[in-house]
Design an enzyme around this catalytic site. Structure first.
Site, PDB file in Angstrom:
ATOM      1  N   GLU A 208       0.839  -1.209   0.000  1.00  0.00           N
ATOM      2  CA  GLU A 208       0.000   0.000   0.000  1.00  0.00           C
ATOM      3  C   GLU A 208       0.870   1.253   0.000  1.00  0.00           C
ATOM      4  OE1 GLU A 208      -2.473  -0.285   3.530  1.00  0.00           O
ATOM      5  OE2 GLU A 208      -2.753  -2.443   3.211  1.00  0.00           O
TER       6      GLU A 208
ATOM      7  N   LYS B 244       1.997   4.739   1.553  1.00  0.00           N
ATOM      8  CA  LYS B 244       1.886   5.299   2.903  1.00  0.00           C
ATOM      9  C   LYS B 244       1.350   6.719   2.766  1.00  0.00           C
ATOM     10  CE  LYS B 244       4.067   5.517   7.380  1.00  0.00           C
ATOM     11  NZ  LYS B 244       3.681   6.841   7.794  1.00  0.00           N
TER      12      LYS B 244
ATOM     13  N   ASP C 235       0.056  10.367   3.505  1.00  0.00           N
ATOM     14  CA  ASP C 235       0.563  11.364   4.452  1.00  0.00           C
ATOM     15  C   ASP C 235      -0.570  12.252   4.940  1.00  0.00           C
ATOM     16  OD1 ASP C 235       2.417  12.563   5.981  1.00  0.00           O
ATOM     17  OD2 ASP C 235       3.434  13.625   4.357  1.00  0.00           O
TER      18      ASP C 235
ATOM     19  N   TYR D  62      -8.924   7.318   2.684  1.00  0.00           N
ATOM     20  CA  TYR D  62      -8.740   5.940   2.197  1.00  0.00           C
ATOM     21  C   TYR D  62      -8.665   5.012   3.400  1.00  0.00           C
ATOM     22  CZ  TYR D  62      -7.695   7.162  -2.681  1.00  0.00           C
ATOM     23  OH  TYR D  62      -7.763   7.593  -3.975  1.00  0.00           O
TER      24      TYR D  62
ATOM     25  N   LYS E 219       9.999   3.714   3.660  1.00  0.00           N
ATOM     26  CA  LYS E 219       9.830   5.160   3.416  1.00  0.00           C
ATOM     27  C   LYS E 219      10.664   5.685   2.253  1.00  0.00           C
ATOM     28  CE  LYS E 219       8.555   7.889   6.518  1.00  0.00           C
ATOM     29  NZ  LYS E 219       8.324   8.173   7.920  1.00  0.00           N
TER      30      LYS E 219
ATOM     31  N   CYS F   8      18.726  48.923  -9.649  1.00  0.00           N
ATOM     32  CA  CYS F   8      18.886  47.641 -10.337  1.00  0.00           C
ATOM     33  C   CYS F   8      20.313  47.129 -10.152  1.00  0.00           C
ATOM     34  CB  CYS F   8      18.560  47.825 -11.815  1.00  0.00           C
ATOM     35  SG  CYS F   8      19.018  46.404 -12.818  1.00  0.00           S
TER      36      CYS F   8
ATOM     37  N   CYS G  32      22.062  47.455 -13.813  1.00  0.00           N
ATOM     38  CA  CYS G  32      22.338  48.713 -14.526  1.00  0.00           C
ATOM     39  C   CYS G  32      22.214  49.958 -13.646  1.00  0.00           C
ATOM     40  CB  CYS G  32      21.429  48.831 -15.748  1.00  0.00           C
ATOM     41  SG  CYS G  32      19.736  49.263 -15.341  1.00  0.00           S
TER      42      CYS G  32
ATOM     43  N   CYS H 122      13.129  46.759 -12.734  1.00  0.00           N
ATOM     44  CA  CYS H 122      14.128  47.732 -13.145  1.00  0.00           C
ATOM     45  C   CYS H 122      13.468  48.623 -14.190  1.00  0.00           C
ATOM     46  CB  CYS H 122      15.314  46.993 -13.747  1.00  0.00           C
ATOM     47  SG  CYS H 122      16.362  48.062 -14.732  1.00  0.00           S
TER      48      CYS H 122
ATOM     49  N   CYS I 287      19.425  48.411 -19.704  1.00  0.00           N
ATOM     50  CA  CYS I 287      19.836  47.380 -18.744  1.00  0.00           C
ATOM     51  C   CYS I 287      20.375  46.128 -19.437  1.00  0.00           C
ATOM     52  CB  CYS I 287      18.638  47.018 -17.872  1.00  0.00           C
ATOM     53  SG  CYS I 287      19.005  45.763 -16.652  1.00  0.00           S
TER      54      CYS I 287
HETATM   55  S1  IVH Z   1      -1.402   0.648   8.903  1.00  0.00           S
HETATM   56  C1  IVH Z   1      -0.986  -1.524  12.696  1.00  0.00           C
HETATM   57  N1  IVH Z   1      -1.415   1.535   6.426  1.00  0.00           N
HETATM   58  O1  IVH Z   1       1.097   5.612   9.162  1.00  0.00           O
HETATM   59  C2  IVH Z   1      -0.765  -0.733  11.495  1.00  0.00           C
HETATM   60  N2  IVH Z   1      -0.868   3.068   8.154  1.00  0.00           N
HETATM   61  O2  IVH Z   1       3.216   5.005  11.168  1.00  0.00           O
HETATM   62  C3  IVH Z   1      -1.377   0.598  11.566  1.00  0.00           C
HETATM   63  N3  IVH Z   1      -0.432   5.336   7.383  1.00  0.00           N
HETATM   64  O3  IVH Z   1      -0.751   6.100  12.070  1.00  0.00           O
HETATM   65  C4  IVH Z   1      -1.208   1.469  10.415  1.00  0.00           C
HETATM   66  N4  IVH Z   1      -0.756   4.936   5.249  1.00  0.00           N
HETATM   67  O4  IVH Z   1      -1.540   7.286   9.953  1.00  0.00           O
HETATM   68  C5  IVH Z   1      -1.207   1.839   7.727  1.00  0.00           C
HETATM   69  N5  IVH Z   1      -1.473   2.177   4.198  1.00  0.00           N
HETATM   70  C6  IVH Z   1      -1.278   2.484   5.480  1.00  0.00           C
HETATM   71  C7  IVH Z   1      -0.940   3.784   5.894  1.00  0.00           C
HETATM   72  C8  IVH Z   1      -0.741   4.025   7.254  1.00  0.00           C
HETATM   73  C9  IVH Z   1      -0.468   5.850   6.147  1.00  0.00           C
HETATM   74  C10 IVH Z   1      -0.088   6.088   8.607  1.00  0.00           C
HETATM   75  C11 IVH Z   1      -1.114   5.974   9.707  1.00  0.00           C
HETATM   76  C12 IVH Z   1      -0.401   5.440  10.901  1.00  0.00           C
HETATM   77  C13 IVH Z   1       1.028   5.713  10.554  1.00  0.00           C
HETATM   78  C14 IVH Z   1       1.886   4.639  11.177  1.00  0.00           C
END
Ligand code: IVH
Length: 683
Positions: free
Chosen positions: A115, A117, A119, A225, A324, A418, A421, A436, A442
């Site tokens: 998945e 991650k 933000d 999501y 990451k 400027c 110039c 300018c 210039c």
């Molecule tokens: S799973 C037990 N899946 O990352 C596992 N977390 O560092 C719980 N996050 O607090 C989290 N995308 O806010 C999971 N696909 C994803 C995620 C995800 C973002 C964030 C989430 C969590 C933090 C953990």
């Protein structure tokens, strides 16, 4: 409307709005435009106000927010919300995978759910009997804040689960985030209003979600999501069998999706640990194109029974890890600010930074845009700053770390002259940039000034293309437009792709350009915002070049089309000794006929306003405009009740419709030609 009719309509609206929402936010396939959604929503809100007894627990009207709260209440998570450990390299990932294999003590390969991650912010959504009853932030993992009202405004989150079969209690966990496009819009609006901006979509999402007034959250366009489950009751509604819940994490996400909750479309099931690196690289490559921020990928053992066997360490599961991306934000110091002059005279502050590795490259410069941006950031030289480099986007200074400001931090001083110039710099009202005013002289603006001077609408020097101007300047054969007139055939023929014949032709074309009109001469000087029409108006009004040069701002504003800004630009232009030097040289070289003041009889269209629209077949629109002006007419760009005639060519559009509705007389191109011929204008 009777209550029965209202009740039917409320159900209908309820059904439509829920469907449209789902289509838009979950399926990504809207079937109606936004205005229709807004119309139906307004209708529902009005009906519910009139018949409060008809308001249902999952009414879509809750999406607009409710009464503001005094404080958030606390929610104890039935199952704690954990965090994830991180890995940062293929080696670290392999070590992680190996540990799992050893603990699994099985010969089977281990499948992983992969998945992005996201933000944003982790939330837990609790559905009871299909209805969303509670939503909470992660908090410290054990206790979070009750943000139910705010969550209800997020249209991607269903207020009621779809279908008939679901556990009596179901906690869905996932990430609330602000799409990048919404984040940019929000910040643009904040800048316009002079308010503080958010440093990134994550902060914007957090700031929007932690509002006591859910009406504010409703305006912020957050999304969601789902990525997992919390507490799930064994009791399942709508079916007798108890084993509703899949034993694969990936399958569970599909189940969640069927209940109407959005799941990130990038989620994928991988057969084994060796496919992880490929997924990571793929997501890293697609990152910029995604409409949401991510800071890495997450890999979870797919088999829930194996997850249970592996268990947890401290606050993170052993069965999952975040892999990451390299950081896109870093800290560094602002060593100095230098000012660069662009080719149009715009002066931009450039930050010189202590080199820092961010987003995969070493960054030592960043643009600071303009004075407003510097004030907005509140930045000083020697400050520690957060620098961000995302994808191929140029590095940006996001914010200042005030805690780290040293005693010797210096205010950034803007130049009054400027840096190239030494001409005066000018910042006009309503403009963000400093410019300018030595346009003709210039060094930074030289090439553009000469290109403009010789362009078709100015002196129309045939054979002097942009490339050639650049070469002549680079070879130091010319520095100002006046130098063009001392170019010899020999000078020109030494340039790339310039034969003797073309050199000869060019010298002749330059010679021809010595003789022009006052209007074209003024236009050719390239004074900011003095276009062809303004130049022609200035010539007609003042009659001589000296009169224009000597005019003050008030006198200039008596000329049609000349407002405060243009007047200021003109005065500043002639106030620069450097410009005057070039202008005087040009005056010594060039000639133009005196303007003969037209008598009333020669201005038969005086006091009449024309507008020209559509495509003319016999002449360009700017020719038509000049012809009409030569007869004393005023030619405007937009239709109003004050317009006397609209000249409508082929494919005339909204202006024609407007003219007709205002009763403005419409002339065809033939009518115009007849009019011009009648007044002896030679076409
Ligand atoms: S799973 C037990 N899946 O990352 C596992 N977390 O560092 C719980 N996050 O607090 C989290 N995308 O806010 C999971 N696909 C994803 C995620 C995800 C973002 C964030 C989430 C969590 C933090 C953990």
């Amino acid at each position: 409307m009777t209550e029965q009719q209202a009740s039917q309509r409320v159900s209908e609206l309820h059904r439509l709005l829920t469907t449209y929402n789902h289509e838009y936010y979950v399926m990504d396939q809207p079937s109606v435009p936004d205005v229709e959604y807004d119309r139906l929503m307004r209708e529902l809100i009005l009906l519910e106000a009139e018949f409060p007894q008809l308001k249902q627990a999952d009414s879509p009207s809750q999406r607009v927010g409710g009464e503001a709260l005094k404080a958030f209440t606390q929610v104890t998570h039935q199952i704690p919300m954990l965090s994830l450990d991180n890995v940062f390299s293929p080696q670290e990932w392999q070590a992680f995978a190996k540990r799992i294999e050893e603990r699994a003590k099985s010969a089977n390969t281990i499948a992983f759910c992969a998945e992005p991650k996201l933000d944003g912010l982790a939330v837990s959504l609790r559905y009871e009997n299909g209805y969303l009853v509670q939503a909470a932030t992660r908090g410290d993992g054990a206790v979070g804040e009750n943000i139910t009202e705010n969550i209800k405004t997020i249209k991607a989150i269903p207020l009621k689960l779809s279908g008939e079969i679901y556990p009596s209690v179901l906690e869905v966990r996932g990430e609330v985030f602000m799409p990048k496009a919404s984040f940019e819009k929000l910040n643009e609006a904040a800048i316009k209003k002079g308010e503080k901006t958010f440093a990134n979509p994550r902060n914007a999402a957090a700031g929007s979600l932690r509002q006591l007034d859910s009406k504010i959250t409703a305006k912020r366009n957050l999304s969601f999501y789902a990525y997992g489950l919390g507490f799930v009751s064994e009791q399942v509604q709508g079916q007798v069998e108890q084993n509703w819940l899949a034993t694969s994490h990936y399958q569970r996400l599909q189940q969640v999706k069927l209940l109407g909750l959005p799941v990130c479309p990038e989620v994928k099931l991988l057969d084994d640990a060796d496919q992880v690196e490929g997924f990571y690289q793929h997501i890293l490559q697609t990152r910029e194109a995604l409409d949401y921020e991510i800071d890495g990928t997450v890999f979870k053992v797919d088999d829930i029974r194996l997850q249970e066997k592996l268990g947890f360490v401290a606050r993170a599961p052993r069965w999952a890890t975040a892999y990451k991306f390299p950081a896109q934000e870093e800290l560094t110091t602002l060593d100095d600010v230098e000012f660069q002059v662009g080719r149009t005279g715009a002066i931009t502050p450039v930050a010189r930074l202590s080199p820092v590795f961010v987003g995969g490259v070493t960054v030592s410069n960043a643009t600071l845009h303009n004075q407003d941006e510097i004030e907005r950031l509140g930045i000083k030289i020697k400050d520690t700053v957060v620098i961000r480099r995302a994808g191929d986007v140029i590095p940006q200074i996001v914010s200042v770390v005030l805690d780290k400001r040293p005693d010797n931090a210096r205010t950034i001083e803007f130049p009054t002259r400027c840096p190239v110039c030494q001409s005066d710099v000018l910042r006009l009202e309503g403009e963000a940039v400093l410019r300018c005013t030595g346009g003709l002289y210039c060094g930074a603006q030289r090439k553009e000034a000469i290109k403009h001077f010789s362009s078709r609408k100015a002196l129309d020097i045939d054979g002097l293309g942009d490339k050639l101007v650049e070469q002549l300047v680079d070879e130091k054969l010319i520095q100002t437009p006046a130098d063009l007139f001392s170019l010899t055939e020999l000078d020109i023929s030494t340039m790339e792709r310039m034969g003797q014949k073309s050199a000869q032709n060019l010298v002749q074309a330059i010679e021809k350009a010595r003789h022009t009109t006052l209007a074209k001469f003024i236009y050719a000087l390239g004074i900011r915002e003095v276009g062809e029409t303004t130049a022609a108006n200035l010539a007609q009004h003042f009659l001589t070049f000296d009169a224009i040069k000597d005019a003050d701002e008030d006198a200039l504003q008596d000329v049609p089309d000349v407002g405060k800004i243009v007047a200021k630009n003109i005065v500043q232009f002639f106030a620069q000794a450097h410009n005057v030097e070039v202008v005087e040289a040009l005056e010594g070289i060039m000639t133009w006929p005196d303007i003969i003041v037209k008598t009333e009889a020669q201005q038969p269209l005086k006091d009449l306003t024309y507008v020209i629209t559509g495509t003319l077949s016999q002449m360009g629109r700017s020719d038509a405009k000049a012809y009409l002006q030569s007869l004393g007419a005023k030619v405007s760009g937009s239709i109003s009740a004050k317009t006397d005639y609209l000249v409508a060519g082929e494919k005339a559009g909204s202006k024609l419709t407007k003219a007709q509705s205002l009763g403005v007389k419409v002339l065809t191109e033939e009518d115009l030609i007849a009019l011009l011929t009648e007044h002896e204008v030679s076409l």
